[in-house]
Write an enzyme that holds these catalytic residues in place. Structure first.
Site, PDB file in Angstrom:
ATOM      1  N   ALA A 283     -13.464  -6.549  -3.352  1.00 33.41           N
ATOM      2  CA  ALA A 283     -13.390  -5.017  -3.193  1.00 33.41           C
ATOM      3  C   ALA A 283     -14.258  -4.566  -4.185  1.00 33.41           C
ATOM      4  O   ALA A 283     -15.222  -4.056  -3.852  1.00 33.41           O
ATOM      5  CB  ALA A 283     -11.907  -4.599  -3.230  1.00 33.41           C
ATOM      6  N   ARG A 284     -13.576  -4.359  -5.444  1.00 31.83           N
ATOM      7  CA  ARG A 284     -14.362  -3.878  -6.675  1.00 31.83           C
ATOM      8  C   ARG A 284     -14.147  -4.558  -7.926  1.00 31.83           C
ATOM      9  O   ARG A 284     -12.952  -5.167  -8.105  1.00 31.83           O
ATOM     10  CB  ARG A 284     -14.262  -2.707  -6.665  1.00 31.83           C
ATOM     11  CG  ARG A 284     -15.273  -1.531  -5.761  1.00 31.83           C
ATOM     12  CD  ARG A 284     -16.806  -1.606  -6.317  1.00 31.83           C
ATOM     13  NE  ARG A 284     -17.450  -0.985  -5.321  1.00 31.83           N
ATOM     14  CZ  ARG A 284     -18.018  -1.262  -4.267  1.00 31.83           C
ATOM     15  NH1 ARG A 284     -17.864  -2.429  -3.873  1.00 31.83           N
ATOM     16  NH2 ARG A 284     -18.874  -0.674  -3.475  1.00 31.83           N
TER      17      ARG A 284
ATOM     18  N   GLU B 225     -22.192  -6.397 -13.126  1.00 32.65           N
ATOM     19  CA  GLU B 225     -22.902  -7.268 -12.050  1.00 32.65           C
ATOM     20  C   GLU B 225     -24.464  -7.107 -12.463  1.00 32.65           C
ATOM     21  O   GLU B 225     -24.769  -5.783 -12.825  1.00 32.65           O
ATOM     22  CB  GLU B 225     -22.677  -6.778 -10.575  1.00 32.65           C
ATOM     23  CG  GLU B 225     -21.169  -7.035 -10.284  1.00 32.65           C
ATOM     24  CD  GLU B 225     -20.911  -6.568  -8.635  1.00 32.65           C
ATOM     25  OE1 GLU B 225     -21.749  -6.191  -8.173  1.00 32.65           O
ATOM     26  OE2 GLU B 225     -19.785  -6.945  -8.373  1.00 32.65           O
TER      27      GLU B 225
ATOM     28  N   HIS C 236     -21.622 -10.671  -4.759  1.00 34.72           N
ATOM     29  CA  HIS C 236     -21.361  -9.144  -4.063  1.00 34.72           C
ATOM     30  C   HIS C 236     -21.872  -9.585  -2.470  1.00 34.72           C
ATOM     31  O   HIS C 236     -22.704  -8.560  -2.339  1.00 34.72           O
ATOM     32  CB  HIS C 236     -21.980  -8.231  -4.713  1.00 34.72           C
ATOM     33  CG  HIS C 236     -21.229  -6.771  -4.373  1.00 34.72           C
ATOM     34  ND1 HIS C 236     -21.109  -5.910  -5.371  1.00 34.72           N
ATOM     35  CD2 HIS C 236     -20.724  -6.383  -3.299  1.00 34.72           C
ATOM     36  CE1 HIS C 236     -20.335  -4.894  -5.156  1.00 34.72           C
ATOM     37  NE2 HIS C 236     -20.198  -5.162  -3.490  1.00 34.72           N
ATOM     38  N   ILE C 237     -21.507 -10.561  -1.948  1.00 30.37           N
ATOM     39  CA  ILE C 237     -22.095 -10.597  -0.551  1.00 30.37           C
ATOM     40  C   ILE C 237     -21.033 -10.697   0.678  1.00 30.37           C
ATOM     41  O   ILE C 237     -21.401 -10.788   1.618  1.00 30.37           O
ATOM     42  CB  ILE C 237     -22.946 -12.176  -0.612  1.00 30.37           C
ATOM     43  CG1 ILE C 237     -21.841 -13.164  -0.842  1.00 30.37           C
ATOM     44  CG2 ILE C 237     -24.023 -12.136  -1.434  1.00 30.37           C
ATOM     45  CD1 ILE C 237     -22.366 -14.516  -0.531  1.00 30.37           C
ATOM     46  N   ALA C 238     -19.755 -10.252   0.227  1.00 32.00           N
ATOM     47  CA  ALA C 238     -18.786 -10.493   1.229  1.00 32.00           C
ATOM     48  C   ALA C 238     -19.232  -9.691   2.587  1.00 32.00           C
ATOM     49  O   ALA C 238     -18.853 -10.059   3.641  1.00 32.00           O
ATOM     50  CB  ALA C 238     -17.565  -9.887   0.787  1.00 32.00           C
TER      51      ALA C 238
ATOM     52  N   ASP D  12     -16.008 -12.002  -5.288  1.00 38.28           N
ATOM     53  CA  ASP D  12     -17.314 -11.647  -5.098  1.00 38.28           C
ATOM     54  C   ASP D  12     -17.715 -10.489  -5.761  1.00 38.28           C
ATOM     55  O   ASP D  12     -19.152  -9.959  -5.458  1.00 38.28           O
ATOM     56  CB  ASP D  12     -17.146 -11.142  -3.325  1.00 38.28           C
ATOM     57  CG  ASP D  12     -18.479 -11.157  -2.849  1.00 38.28           C
ATOM     58  OD1 ASP D  12     -19.359 -11.768  -2.816  1.00 38.28           O
ATOM     59  OD2 ASP D  12     -18.658 -10.047  -2.118  1.00 38.28           O
TER      60      ASP D  12
ATOM     61  N   ASP E 203       0.862  -1.411  -0.066  1.00 38.29           N
ATOM     62  CA  ASP E 203       0.074  -0.003   0.075  1.00 38.29           C
ATOM     63  C   ASP E 203       1.035   1.179   0.069  1.00 38.29           C
ATOM     64  O   ASP E 203       1.510   1.454   1.068  1.00 38.29           O
ATOM     65  CB  ASP E 203      -0.770  -0.054   1.107  1.00 38.29           C
ATOM     66  CG  ASP E 203      -1.869   1.055   1.168  1.00 38.29           C
ATOM     67  OD1 ASP E 203      -1.842   2.092   0.551  1.00 38.29           O
ATOM     68  OD2 ASP E 203      -3.253   0.720   1.544  1.00 38.29           O
TER      69      ASP E 203
END
Length: 316
Positions: A233-234, A263, A282-284, A258, A171
């Protein structure tokens, strides 16, 4: 005053707003009915959205009396923050409300990869007893690479450490003495080194110009053949076509996605043809607990702003 909720919101948050005296109109499918949404927007004092509602120039121009926009989650790539700022509309997010749930999703993905119990169950039900085939491996001593070291990555690292994993992270915005390194013991490395060393690579960065297709065909050859990449994340951070090629060429073992660029998943998506690329809708961050925390936090912060207060969760 009136509040419009355009996507899924847990009932306790809606009831909290109504208890405070607001008129709340709720249609969890409204984000997919664009013309109706634009027609309704001028009548509302506050708006609550998730990730599917496109809060763009057209949207903001229609929201003529809106005083605040609440985001049920933390991703902001669907919201024109500058446009909202120029119009004096605060945007607030559900800061850290679903971080634990996402962290546990990452752990679940790694456990599934190392001990595929669902596949073993299905095989046994077929009458087989393939003990050697389903011999897995331990997470202990394996290396987890975190791309992005924000709050979710911090919580993933704590859990991975409890399993005896080595944790490294990349990062460029994290300094050597920030808490995520000092308190969790993550080893900070450069991106290419992370890809080379990791048995699992977990993505925890926002989607923007710098991270679009960050993981692509130039990066997959750096990874171990048995490595997995996990994206909670995305969609768009991993180049999906390149991922399919990498898995089919056995450059890496597979992936847990995810989130996707488009989507819901397209029927002809090449992702769906590869068994070792596991997909979820997309359920994380969508556990019962996280849904409740997210809804209640946004309800409370929207109310705070509507009454002239300052929100710690404001992002613009």
């Amino acid at each position: 005053m009136k509040i419009l909720v355009t996507e899924l919101m847990w009932e306790d948050g809606i009831e909290e707003l109504r208890r405070k005296g607001y008129t709340v109109d709720y249609d969890m499918e409204l984000s997919r009915k664009r013309e109706e949404l634009l027609r309704l927007l001028p009548g509302y004092d506050a708006l609550i959205v998730r990730n599917e509602t496109k809060v763009d120039t057209e949207f903001l121009e229609a929201a003529k009396k809106t005083q605040v926009i609440g985001r049920l989650g933390v991703g902001l790539d669907n919201i024109d923050l500058q446009g909202a700022r120029e119009r004096g509309i605060p945007v607030i997010s559900a800061r850290n409300a679903n971080a634990t749930s996402v962290a546990e999703y990452v752990m679940a993905a790694m456990l599934d990869a190392s001990r595929p119990l669902a596949a073993a169950d299905a095989d046994v039900r077929e009458g087989n007893w393939n003990r050697k085939f389903f011999t897995g491996y331990e997470l202990s001593k394996r290396t987890l690479g975190l791309v992005g070291m924000g709050e979710i990555a911090h919580r993933v690292a704590k859990r991975a450490k409890a399993f005896g994993m080595n944790v490294i992270g990349y990062d460029p915005f994290i300094a050597p003495f920030d808490h995520v390194i000092q308190e969790t013991g993550i080893k900070q490395v450069e991106m290419d080194e992370l890809l080379k060393e990791s048995d699992f690579v977990s993505i925890h960065v926002p989607l923007n110009k710098a991270t679009k297709h960050l993981i692509n065909r130039k990066k997959f050859p750096l990874m171990k053949p048995h490595a997995y990449v996990i994206n909670s994340a995305r969609g768009g951070i991993i180049h999906e076509e390149d991922l399919v090629e990498a898995v089919e060429a056995k450059q890496i073992a597979g992936a847990y996605l995810d989130v996707l660029e488009k989507e819901p998943v397209q029927k002809d998506s090449p992702l769906a043809r590869v068994d070792s690329i596991k997909l979820s809708p997309h359920i994380a961050g969508l556990t019962i607990e996280a849904q409740s925390r997210t809804a209640m936090l946004i309800a409370e912060e929207v109310d705070r702003v509507m009454n002239g207060g300052q929100s710690l969760c404001r992002v613009n």
